[in-house]
Write a protein that holds these residues in place. Structure first.
Motif, PDB file in Angstrom:
ATOM      1  N   ASN A  31      51.155  35.807  34.060  1.00  0.00           N
ATOM      2  CA  ASN A  31      50.296  36.511  33.107  1.00  0.00           C
ATOM      3  C   ASN A  31      49.943  35.618  31.923  1.00  0.00           C
ATOM      4  O   ASN A  31      48.835  35.692  31.387  1.00  0.00           O
ATOM      5  CB  ASN A  31      50.994  37.786  32.600  1.00  0.00           C
ATOM      6  CG  ASN A  31      50.077  38.627  31.732  1.00  0.00           C
ATOM      7  OD1 ASN A  31      49.039  39.105  32.178  1.00  0.00           O
ATOM      8  ND2 ASN A  31      50.448  38.783  30.463  1.00  0.00           N
ATOM      9  N   ARG A  34      47.109  33.512  33.034  1.00  0.00           N
ATOM     10  CA  ARG A  34      45.897  34.341  33.165  1.00  0.00           C
ATOM     11  C   ARG A  34      45.292  34.600  31.796  1.00  0.00           C
ATOM     12  O   ARG A  34      44.079  34.571  31.614  1.00  0.00           O
ATOM     13  CB  ARG A  34      46.233  35.674  33.847  1.00  0.00           C
ATOM     14  CG  ARG A  34      46.269  35.616  35.359  1.00  0.00           C
ATOM     15  CD  ARG A  34      46.269  36.996  35.987  1.00  0.00           C
ATOM     16  NE  ARG A  34      47.405  37.803  35.592  1.00  0.00           N
ATOM     17  CZ  ARG A  34      48.595  37.755  36.190  1.00  0.00           C
ATOM     18  NH1 ARG A  34      48.785  36.953  37.225  1.00  0.00           N
ATOM     19  NH2 ARG A  34      49.589  38.518  35.771  1.00  0.00           N
ATOM     20  N   PRO A  39      40.728  31.927  34.950  1.00  0.00           N
ATOM     21  CA  PRO A  39      40.408  31.404  36.278  1.00  0.00           C
ATOM     22  C   PRO A  39      39.632  30.095  36.269  1.00  0.00           C
ATOM     23  O   PRO A  39      39.739  29.308  37.188  1.00  0.00           O
ATOM     24  CB  PRO A  39      39.562  32.523  36.898  1.00  0.00           C
ATOM     25  CG  PRO A  39      38.965  33.232  35.730  1.00  0.00           C
ATOM     26  CD  PRO A  39      39.967  33.150  34.626  1.00  0.00           C
ATOM     27  N   ASP A  55      41.418  29.720  41.244  1.00  0.00           N
ATOM     28  CA  ASP A  55      41.969  30.354  40.043  1.00  0.00           C
ATOM     29  C   ASP A  55      42.920  29.340  39.416  1.00  0.00           C
ATOM     30  O   ASP A  55      44.056  29.154  39.865  1.00  0.00           O
ATOM     31  CB  ASP A  55      42.699  31.646  40.421  1.00  0.00           C
ATOM     32  CG  ASP A  55      43.186  32.410  39.197  1.00  0.00           C
ATOM     33  OD1 ASP A  55      43.402  31.783  38.144  1.00  0.00           O
ATOM     34  OD2 ASP A  55      43.355  33.638  39.297  1.00  0.00           O
ATOM     35  N   ARG A 213      40.715  39.805  30.128  1.00  0.00           N
ATOM     36  CA  ARG A 213      41.035  39.423  31.511  1.00  0.00           C
ATOM     37  C   ARG A 213      42.511  39.601  31.861  1.00  0.00           C
ATOM     38  O   ARG A 213      42.873  39.557  33.040  1.00  0.00           O
ATOM     39  CB  ARG A 213      40.619  37.976  31.769  1.00  0.00           C
ATOM     40  CG  ARG A 213      41.379  36.940  30.980  1.00  0.00           C
ATOM     41  CD  ARG A 213      40.911  35.523  31.331  1.00  0.00           C
ATOM     42  NE  ARG A 213      41.519  34.531  30.466  1.00  0.00           N
ATOM     43  CZ  ARG A 213      40.856  33.641  29.744  1.00  0.00           C
ATOM     44  NH1 ARG A 213      39.531  33.620  29.776  1.00  0.00           N
ATOM     45  NH2 ARG A 213      41.478  32.776  28.992  1.00  0.00           N
ATOM     46  N   ALA A 214      43.395  39.778  30.887  1.00  0.00           N
ATOM     47  CA  ALA A 214      44.828  39.919  31.192  1.00  0.00           C
ATOM     48  C   ALA A 214      45.525  40.619  30.036  1.00  0.00           C
ATOM     49  O   ALA A 214      45.081  40.532  28.878  1.00  0.00           O
ATOM     50  CB  ALA A 214      45.465  38.544  31.428  1.00  0.00           C
TER      51      ALA A 214
END
Length: 351
Positions: A31, A34, A39, A55, A213-214
């Protein structure tokens, strides 16, 4: 100022990083990458290690998860750290070969950071290096200690992580809509409170894209205490020297610092294969879990002799076995061997 690292710290640092790399939760490496890397970072374009549909954050996480537990451990004393930093200034472009590495997969801790000025706003100077083969060649990853006290961005990030995701995103979007410039002495608000508020809103806006995105990592900085400072994928067959490419817009001062750091790491590897370095095999304290052996590396004392070589075998006995590749000693660039101050400082007096 953080205290110098000791040899006994090495297995514990590696164990904490390994646990982080394997953690599937929001505070784990997956995480974290990320959130912070995503990515497809802009500066990864053209890197053979990262194909267009890859990614990048997930690839880095998978590589660390595999390499950290398998890495051979090294501790570089302060004297050898300083020696490598000095010798790196004489190192011209050098083609790295696989046999130049002290181990195929390694984890190296310097007693103190070898090069000043390799810090960003969120981490201290680099003092830990890990490496191993990855897609596209050799992957070299650098790590810097999280400073004490921690930067404001870490405190803001931890505060955001305690909020509900929807509410945190709404606050970050409001801050981004203000389009505030980066706080500088030229646009500094009149009061301290306004300055703090300006800085906090700028941080919120900066990390909006990441949070979309995370999930925000609860520790914000990795819980093992070291920030990831970047990866350098290198091709052994297509590298005329280090450094690799640096992101566009990097200042000249930062470029010089990164060049010095990368050359110092390369010089450290080359020095580890020389007789002027003394290697001591050490074990962690009994209290450590599964104490792995590691090596402490120091310059050889000035008046000590290198180990005697066995008598040379007859010429016919030294022919290579057909089909088996001969592996030589790590090559050291001739300019290092010609450095008189370096040689006088670490080699025994000629008789």
């Amino acid at each position: 100022m953080a205290s110098a690292l000791t040899a006994y710290d090495v297995p514990e640092i590696r164990a904490r990083m390994t646990e982080w790399a394997r953690d599937p939760g929001t505070d784990g490496a997956g995480n974290w990458f990320r959130f912070f890397v995503g990515p497809r970072p802009d500066d990864s374009a053209g890197e053979p290690a990262f194909p267009p549909l890859d990614d990048v954050g997930a690839t880095i996480t998978d590589t660390l998860r595999a390499q950290l537990p398998a890495a051979e451990l090294f501790y570089v004393s302060a004297d050898l750290t300083d020696l490598a930093s000095h010798a790196a200034t004489t190192l011209a472009d050098y083609r790295l070969h696989p046999e130049d590495l002290p181990a195929p997969v390694g984890f190296l801790v310097y007693e103190h950071p070898p090069v000043a000025g390799t810090a960003s706003a969120r981490h201290d100077a680099v003092s830990v290096v890990s490496w191993g083969l990855g897609r596209g060649g050799l992957w070299v990853q650098a790590w810097g200690a999280v400073p004490d006290p921690e930067p404001p961005a870490v405190e803001v990030g931890r505060g955001l992580a305690r909020l509900s995701r929807d509410y945190a995103l709404s606050q970050m979007r409001k801050a981004a809509a203000l389009n505030l410039p980066l706080p500088t002495p030229g646009n500094k608000p009149a009061s301290h409170d306004d300055t703090v508020d300006h800085g906090a809103k700028h941080i919120l806006a900066t990390f909006l894209r990441n949070a979309e995105r995370a999930p925000i990592p609860p520790s914000f900085a990795p819980p093992h205490g070291y920030e990831w400072c970047g990866v350098t994928p290198m091709l052994f067959t297509d590298m005329k020297g280090w450094p690799s490419s640096l992101a566009e817009g990097t200042s000249a001062v930062d470029i010089d610092a990164q060049i010095a750091l990368q050359r110092t790491i390369l010089t450290t590897w080359l020095l580890l294969g020389q007789t002027l370095v003394r290697s001591e095999h050490t074990r962690a304290p009994r209290a450590a879990r599964r104490p792995p052996p590691y090596r402490t590396l120091r310059p050889r004392p000035r008046h000590s002799r290198p180990p005697r070589r066995p008598p040379a075998r007859p010429h016919h006995a030294r022919r290579p076995i057909p089909g088996r590749r001969r592996r030589g000693h790590p090559r050291i660039p001739p300019q290092l061997g010609r450095a008189r101050p370096l040689a006088q400082a670490v080699l025994p007096e000629p008789r």
